[in-house]
Design a protein around this motif. Structure first.
Motif, PDB file in Angstrom:
ATOM      1  N   GLU A  37      15.819  99.737 105.883  1.00  0.00           N
ATOM      2  CA  GLU A  37      16.035  98.956 104.666  1.00  0.00           C
ATOM      3  C   GLU A  37      17.350  98.191 104.716  1.00  0.00           C
ATOM      4  OE1 GLU A  37      15.465 102.450 102.551  1.00  0.00           O
ATOM      5  OE2 GLU A  37      13.286 102.201 102.465  1.00  0.00           O
ATOM      6  N   ALA A  38      18.345  98.787 105.332  1.00  0.00           N
ATOM      7  CA  ALA A  38      19.622  98.083 105.480  1.00  0.00           C
ATOM      8  C   ALA A  38      19.424  96.805 106.281  1.00  0.00           C
ATOM      9  CB  ALA A  38      20.656  98.984 106.155  1.00  0.00           C
ATOM     10  N   MET A  39      18.656  96.891 107.350  1.00  0.00           N
ATOM     11  CA  MET A  39      18.381  95.687 108.136  1.00  0.00           C
ATOM     12  C   MET A  39      17.682  94.631 107.286  1.00  0.00           C
ATOM     13  SD  MET A  39      19.324  95.356 111.313  1.00  0.00           S
ATOM     14  CE  MET A  39      18.177  94.323 112.206  1.00  0.00           C
ATOM     15  N   PHE A  40      16.714  95.066 106.527  1.00  0.00           N
ATOM     16  CA  PHE A  40      15.948  94.123 105.704  1.00  0.00           C
ATOM     17  C   PHE A  40      16.832  93.413 104.683  1.00  0.00           C
ATOM     18  CE2 PHE A  40      13.493  93.652 101.667  1.00  0.00           C
ATOM     19  CZ  PHE A  40      12.786  92.527 102.040  1.00  0.00           C
ATOM     20  N   PHE A  41      17.572  94.199 103.914  1.00  0.00           N
ATOM     21  CA  PHE A  41      18.416  93.598 102.875  1.00  0.00           C
ATOM     22  C   PHE A  41      19.548  92.775 103.487  1.00  0.00           C
ATOM     23  CE2 PHE A  41      16.955  97.350 100.186  1.00  0.00           C
ATOM     24  CZ  PHE A  41      16.123  96.585  99.401  1.00  0.00           C
ATOM     25  N   ALA A  42      20.111  93.272 104.563  1.00  0.00           N
ATOM     26  CA  ALA A  42      21.239  92.566 105.169  1.00  0.00           C
ATOM     27  C   ALA A  42      20.795  91.233 105.761  1.00  0.00           C
ATOM     28  CB  ALA A  42      21.886  93.426 106.251  1.00  0.00           C
ATOM     29  N   TYR A  43      19.610  91.215 106.326  1.00  0.00           N
ATOM     30  CA  TYR A  43      19.160  89.960 106.922  1.00  0.00           C
ATOM     31  C   TYR A  43      18.979  88.893 105.848  1.00  0.00           C
ATOM     32  CZ  TYR A  43      17.232  87.001 110.564  1.00  0.00           C
ATOM     33  OH  TYR A  43      17.051  85.987 111.476  1.00  0.00           O
ATOM     34  N   ARG A  44      18.578  89.326 104.687  1.00  0.00           N
ATOM     35  CA  ARG A  44      18.445  88.384 103.571  1.00  0.00           C
ATOM     36  C   ARG A  44      19.802  87.798 103.212  1.00  0.00           C
ATOM     37  NH1 ARG A  44      14.619  90.658 100.034  1.00  0.00           N
ATOM     38  NH2 ARG A  44      15.871  90.055  98.263  1.00  0.00           N
ATOM     39  N   GLY A  45      20.811  88.656 103.142  1.00  0.00           N
ATOM     40  CA  GLY A  45      22.153  88.154 102.854  1.00  0.00           C
ATOM     41  C   GLY A  45      22.649  87.246 103.955  1.00  0.00           C
ATOM     42  N   PHE A  46      22.344  87.641 105.142  1.00  0.00           N
ATOM     43  CA  PHE A  46      22.769  86.920 106.340  1.00  0.00           C
ATOM     44  C   PHE A  46      22.290  85.475 106.352  1.00  0.00           C
ATOM     45  CE2 PHE A  46      21.359  85.947 110.789  1.00  0.00           C
ATOM     46  CZ  PHE A  46      22.608  85.781 111.361  1.00  0.00           C
ATOM     47  N   ALA A  77      21.159  83.851 103.519  1.00  0.00           N
ATOM     48  CA  ALA A  77      21.161  83.259 102.179  1.00  0.00           C
ATOM     49  C   ALA A  77      22.038  82.002 102.093  1.00  0.00           C
ATOM     50  CB  ALA A  77      21.632  84.295 101.163  1.00  0.00           C
ATOM     51  N   GLN A 124      28.073  81.018 107.290  1.00  0.00           N
ATOM     52  CA  GLN A 124      27.537  82.244 107.869  1.00  0.00           C
ATOM     53  C   GLN A 124      28.650  83.103 108.485  1.00  0.00           C
ATOM     54  OE1 GLN A 124      24.190  81.677 110.620  1.00  0.00           O
ATOM     55  NE2 GLN A 124      23.107  83.203 109.404  1.00  0.00           N
ATOM     56  N   ILE A 139      26.473  86.670 114.810  1.00  0.00           N
ATOM     57  CA  ILE A 139      25.331  85.970 114.218  1.00  0.00           C
ATOM     58  C   ILE A 139      24.125  86.040 115.151  1.00  0.00           C
ATOM     59  CG2 ILE A 139      24.490  83.651 113.665  1.00  0.00           C
ATOM     60  CD1 ILE A 139      27.351  83.093 112.533  1.00  0.00           C
ATOM     61  N   MET A 197      22.548  89.465 115.217  1.00  0.00           N
ATOM     62  CA  MET A 197      21.646  89.687 114.090  1.00  0.00           C
ATOM     63  C   MET A 197      20.293  89.021 114.348  1.00  0.00           C
ATOM     64  SD  MET A 197      22.495  91.507 111.436  1.00  0.00           S
ATOM     65  CE  MET A 197      21.659  90.891 109.967  1.00  0.00           C
ATOM     66  N   TYR A 240      17.012  91.329 114.920  1.00  0.00           N
ATOM     67  CA  TYR A 240      15.972  91.347 113.887  1.00  0.00           C
ATOM     68  C   TYR A 240      14.598  91.118 114.501  1.00  0.00           C
ATOM     69  CZ  TYR A 240      14.160  91.170 109.161  1.00  0.00           C
ATOM     70  OH  TYR A 240      13.477  91.473 107.996  1.00  0.00           O
ATOM     71  N   PHE A 278      13.609  94.348 115.901  1.00  0.00           N
ATOM     72  CA  PHE A 278      13.372  95.236 114.762  1.00  0.00           C
ATOM     73  C   PHE A 278      11.952  95.096 114.197  1.00  0.00           C
ATOM     74  CE2 PHE A 278      13.738  95.326 110.014  1.00  0.00           C
ATOM     75  CZ  PHE A 278      13.930  96.685 109.848  1.00  0.00           C
ATOM     76  N   LEU A 303      26.257  96.335 107.690  1.00  0.00           N
ATOM     77  CA  LEU A 303      25.026  95.812 107.073  1.00  0.00           C
ATOM     78  C   LEU A 303      25.135  95.857 105.563  1.00  0.00           C
ATOM     79  CD1 LEU A 303      21.997  97.129 109.168  1.00  0.00           C
ATOM     80  CD2 LEU A 303      23.134  94.914 109.270  1.00  0.00           C
ATOM     81  N   MET A 334      27.032  93.145 104.150  1.00  0.00           N
ATOM     82  CA  MET A 334      26.449  91.822 104.335  1.00  0.00           C
ATOM     83  C   MET A 334      25.463  91.466 103.230  1.00  0.00           C
ATOM     84  SD  MET A 334      24.999  90.427 107.949  1.00  0.00           S
ATOM     85  CE  MET A 334      25.926  91.701 108.787  1.00  0.00           C
ATOM     86  N   MET A 335      25.021  92.490 102.504  1.00  0.00           N
ATOM     87  CA  MET A 335      24.010  92.256 101.462  1.00  0.00           C
ATOM     88  C   MET A 335      24.604  91.549 100.257  1.00  0.00           C
ATOM     89  SD  MET A 335      22.304  96.059 101.364  1.00  0.00           S
ATOM     90  CE  MET A 335      21.990  96.959 102.898  1.00  0.00           C
ATOM     91  N   ASP A 336      23.750  90.817  99.554  1.00  0.00           N
ATOM     92  CA  ASP A 336      24.135  90.333  98.241  1.00  0.00           C
ATOM     93  C   ASP A 336      24.265  91.539  97.310  1.00  0.00           C
ATOM     94  OD1 ASP A 336      24.335  87.619  98.712  1.00  0.00           O
ATOM     95  OD2 ASP A 336      22.228  87.237  98.329  1.00  0.00           O
ATOM     96  N   MET A 340      21.206  93.268  96.011  1.00  0.00           N
ATOM     97  CA  MET A 340      20.472  93.999  97.034  1.00  0.00           C
ATOM     98  C   MET A 340      21.188  95.309  97.374  1.00  0.00           C
ATOM     99  SD  MET A 340      17.706  92.448  97.586  1.00  0.00           S
ATOM    100  CE  MET A 340      17.649  91.824  95.895  1.00  0.00           C
ATOM    101  N   PHE A 376      19.592  98.882  97.328  1.00  0.00           N
ATOM    102  CA  PHE A 376      19.706  99.688  98.542  1.00  0.00           C
ATOM    103  C   PHE A 376      20.225 101.088  98.219  1.00  0.00           C
ATOM    104  CE2 PHE A 376      22.368 101.027 102.198  1.00  0.00           C
ATOM    105  CZ  PHE A 376      21.361 101.176 103.122  1.00  0.00           C
TER     106      PHE A 376
END
Lengths: 167, 167
Positions: A25-34, A36, A124, B24, B27, B31, B34, B147, B150-152, B155, B159
Motif C-alpha cells: 500500500e505504501a508503494m501504491f499511495f507513494a506512487y500517486r504522490g510521486f 501528482a 518531482q 525518480i 521509482m 513500480y 511491483f 514512501l 512521498m504521499m499526499d 493519502m 495509509f
DNA sequence: CTTGGAATGTCAACAAGGCTGACATAAAAT
DNA sequence: ATTTTATGTCAGCCTTGTTGACATTCCAAG
C-alpha cells in the motif's frame, strides 16, 4: 556490513503478511504522490505521463534511439511512436536520421523541450528532496536499495547504466 | 529524532539533481516490477490493475462502502463503478445494501474473490519479501519512511488507518 | 549484383480505464 | 417538506496500451 547473518536476517523472517501488505500500500499511495506534481503541469500542455516518460529519458540520454527508448519504457513501438509524434509536431523533440544507420532516429530535446523537462523535473525532485530530508539520509539509502531489488533484472541493468554523478 | 540539525540534515544538502533523478528513475522501474507479477494473473481473468486495486482494498477493509473506496483509490465513481460491476457480475464481490443507511453499499469479497485476492497478494508479497530480504531490515525501515513522506497528506491519513499487525 | 531476411519506424484500428456531464433514486438530515 | 447525500447509470471523450499491416533501410548469402 549492515546485514550479516545475525539479527538482521532473522528479524526479517518475522515479517507478517500484513506488514508486507502495508509495504504494498505504501508503494501504491507513494506512487500517486510521486506523479501528482508533474501531472498538473502536463495537463496544461494536454500531455500525459507517457509524454513525461519520453521527455525524461530523452533528456537523460540525448541522441538515444527509438529502439533503446522502447526497451527502457517497456511499451510497444506503436505506443511510443504516437507520443513521440506529438512531441515532434509540437517542437519539443527533434528526430534526426542516423548517419551510420539511416534506419535509426536519434532523439533530442529542443530548447522548448528542455524547458518543459526542467519544469517537470523540478517539481518531482522537490517532492523527493522533501521526503528525503524528512526521512533522513539512512532512510534514503534503504529506500534506494529496496527499490532496486524490486526491479526486474533487465530494468536493473538499464537503471545502473544511468549516470548518478557527472562523468 | 533521526534528523535533527546535525549530520543528517547537512549531508542531505549535497544531494545533486542527478542523484534525485536516479531516485525518480528508481521509482519508475521499481513500480513496474511491483505490478508485473499480479498483471500476469490478472490477464488470465481479463482484468486490469483497476480490478486489482478494488479487490485489494475491499479485502483489507471488508464491508467498506463505495464512497470510502473512492477516496482511497482517487478515481471517479464512474470509473470505480465499471470495475465493481464486472467484479460483482463475475461473482467475486458482493454488494450488500447497508442496514443502518440503506443508500450505502457494503462491499465484501466472495469466496471466489478471496481466492483471486490471495493469488494476487501472494506474488506481490513474494516480490516485496525478496527485495526486503536482500536489502536488509534497516533498508526496509528507510524504504517505508521515504514512501510515507512521498504521499499526499490525505493519502498518508488513509495509509496510517490500515492495520499493520492484528487489532 | 540481387535477393531475402532482419531491424527500424509509421499508420490504422481497437480496448482498457481514466475523465466529465447529466440524470435517477432513495434515504437521511434539516 | 425540502435539501443534501450516497449511489448507480448512460453517453461520450481522451490517453495510452495493444495487434496487424506496411515501408524503408541495412546486411548477408547466394
Amino acid at each position: 556490513m549492515s546485514d550479516g547473518t545475525g539479527r538482521g536476517g532473522e528479524s526479517l523472517l518475522f515479517l507478517t503478511d500484513e506488514q508486507l501488505k502495508k509495504g504494498i500500500e505504501a508503494m501504491f499511495f507513494a506512487y500517486r504522490g510521486f506523479t501528482a506534481d508533474p501531472d498538473l503541469i502536463l495537463d496544461d500542455y494536454g500531455y500525459g505521463r507517457a509524454h513525461h516518460r519520453a521527455i525524461h529519458f530523452i533528456s537523460r540520454s540525448p541522441g538515444t534511439t527509438v529502439n533503446n527508448l522502447l526497451s527502457i519504457l517497456g511499451v510497444t513501438k506503436q505506443s511510443l511512436n504516437r507520443v513521440l509524434r506529438t512531441l515532434i509536431e509540437d517542437g519539443l523533440v527533434e528526430s534526426r536520421v542516423g548517419t551510420r544507420d539511416k534506419r535509426e532516429r536519434h532523439l533530442h530535446l529542443t530548447e522548448t523541450g528542455q524547458i518543459l523537462e526542467a519544469d517537470l523535473s523540478r517539481v518531482q525532485r522537490d517532492r523527493l528532496r522533501m521526503a528525503y530530508r524528512t526521512a533522513g539520509p539512512e532512510a534514503v539509502a534503504g529506500f534506494r536499495k529496496v527499490l532496486e531489488e524490486m526491479m526486474d533484472p533487465e530494468m536493473q541493468r538499464h537503471f545502473r547504466l544511468l549516470k548518478e554523478s557527472g562523468p
